[in-house]
Design a protein around this motif. Structure first.
Motif, PDB file in Angstrom:
ATOM      1  N   ASP A 176       0.868  -1.171   0.000  1.00  0.00           N
ATOM      2  CA  ASP A 176       0.000   0.000   0.000  1.00  0.00           C
ATOM      3  C   ASP A 176       0.902   1.217   0.000  1.00  0.00           C
ATOM      4  O   ASP A 176       1.940   1.240   0.649  1.00  0.00           O
ATOM      5  CB  ASP A 176      -0.911   0.008   1.236  1.00  0.00           C
ATOM      6  CG  ASP A 176      -2.111  -0.899   1.068  1.00  0.00           C
ATOM      7  OD1 ASP A 176      -2.472  -1.175  -0.094  1.00  0.00           O
ATOM      8  OD2 ASP A 176      -2.683  -1.330   2.075  1.00  0.00           O
ATOM      9  N   LEU A 200      -2.144  -2.528  10.819  1.00  0.00           N
ATOM     10  CA  LEU A 200      -2.569  -3.271   9.632  1.00  0.00           C
ATOM     11  C   LEU A 200      -3.745  -4.159   9.989  1.00  0.00           C
ATOM     12  O   LEU A 200      -3.785  -4.755  11.051  1.00  0.00           O
ATOM     13  CB  LEU A 200      -1.426  -4.141   9.104  1.00  0.00           C
ATOM     14  CG  LEU A 200      -0.233  -3.431   8.505  1.00  0.00           C
ATOM     15  CD1 LEU A 200       0.850  -4.438   8.135  1.00  0.00           C
ATOM     16  CD2 LEU A 200      -0.648  -2.641   7.276  1.00  0.00           C
ATOM     17  N   GLU A 201      -4.695  -4.238   9.089  1.00  0.00           N
ATOM     18  CA  GLU A 201      -5.825  -5.121   9.244  1.00  0.00           C
ATOM     19  C   GLU A 201      -5.389  -6.513   8.780  1.00  0.00           C
ATOM     20  O   GLU A 201      -4.498  -6.636   7.928  1.00  0.00           O
ATOM     21  CB  GLU A 201      -7.006  -4.637   8.417  1.00  0.00           C
ATOM     22  CG  GLU A 201      -7.493  -3.253   8.800  1.00  0.00           C
ATOM     23  CD  GLU A 201      -8.058  -3.187  10.204  1.00  0.00           C
ATOM     24  OE1 GLU A 201      -8.665  -4.183  10.657  1.00  0.00           O
ATOM     25  OE2 GLU A 201      -7.861  -2.157  10.871  1.00  0.00           O
ATOM     26  N   GLN A 248      -4.187  -7.269   5.088  1.00  0.00           N
ATOM     27  CA  GLN A 248      -3.827  -6.037   4.397  1.00  0.00           C
ATOM     28  C   GLN A 248      -2.358  -6.069   4.007  1.00  0.00           C
ATOM     29  O   GLN A 248      -1.528  -6.610   4.725  1.00  0.00           O
ATOM     30  CB  GLN A 248      -4.065  -4.822   5.314  1.00  0.00           C
ATOM     31  CG  GLN A 248      -3.677  -3.498   4.660  1.00  0.00           C
ATOM     32  CD  GLN A 248      -3.852  -2.326   5.600  1.00  0.00           C
ATOM     33  OE1 GLN A 248      -4.451  -2.444   6.657  1.00  0.00           O
ATOM     34  NE2 GLN A 248      -3.309  -1.182   5.216  1.00  0.00           N
TER      35      GLN A 248
END
Length: 183
Positions: free
Chosen positions: A161, A174-175, A178
């Motif tokens: 990202d 962070l999920e 992700q």
């Protein structure tokens, strides 16, 4: 992912600090009259295919998409000592010899499974015989694959990202699932 995290990941993955990284800290270490270093297109293609085994294209781009072979050629020319350059160049020749001896053709012409078999053997060999003082050529190539890919436009924007404009510091967890953040 910041530079320090990337370098730590490379060291953890390959078992040693980034080879050639000391030149940025000590630029006067290498003599100004050191011979130039260049790789030809066939050598760069071999490096691209080797890197693609390490970071293959899946639902995200792979190392060939980031042109990691060309990155390696520049990094070795700019940051490796004469001895490191020789080890690196001899490593490309060793990969080609192995491809010809085991499978009867150039590394770039082998099937994905054949290339993976060679790289798997190189991984084992590098861990067995490589040291910080005398790194195995495969360790050099693997480190440069990781560095080149995750610092490339493709790696930073399509795999990680990425936020192009920096802002204030914000600790955002962070999920699950992700992608890591690029910087």
């Amino acid at each position: 992912m910041d530079r320090r995290s990337l370098l730590q990941m490379i060291a953890a993955t390959t078992g040693m600090a980034l080879i050639g990284s000391r030149v940025s800290a000590e630029p006067a270490q290498y003599p100004a009259d050191m011979p130039t270093f260049a790789l030809d297109d066939a050598q760069i293609a071999t490096l691209d295919h080797l890197a693609e085994v390490i970071i293959p294209r899946t639902d995200t781009p792979g190392a060939m998409d980031a042109e990691v072979g060309a990155f390696m050629a520049v990094f070795v020319a700019d940051c490796y000592s004469g001895t490191e350059r020789t080890t690196f160049r001899n490593g490309i020749a060793a990969i080609e010899r192995t491809a010809t001896q085991r499978f009867g053709g150039a590394f770039v012409r082998l099937s994905d499974d054949q290339r993976r078999a060679i790289v798997t053997d190189l991984e084992v060999e590098a861990k067995a015989v490589g040291t910080a003082a005398n790194p195995h050529f495969y360790t050099m190539m693997k480190q440069l694959t990781l560095l080149g890919f995750f610092t490339s436009r493709v790696g930073a924007t399509e795999v990680l990202d990425y936020v192009a404009v920096p802002g204030m510091y914000e600790d955002v967890p962070l999920e699950p699932g992700q992608r890591a953040w690029a910087t």
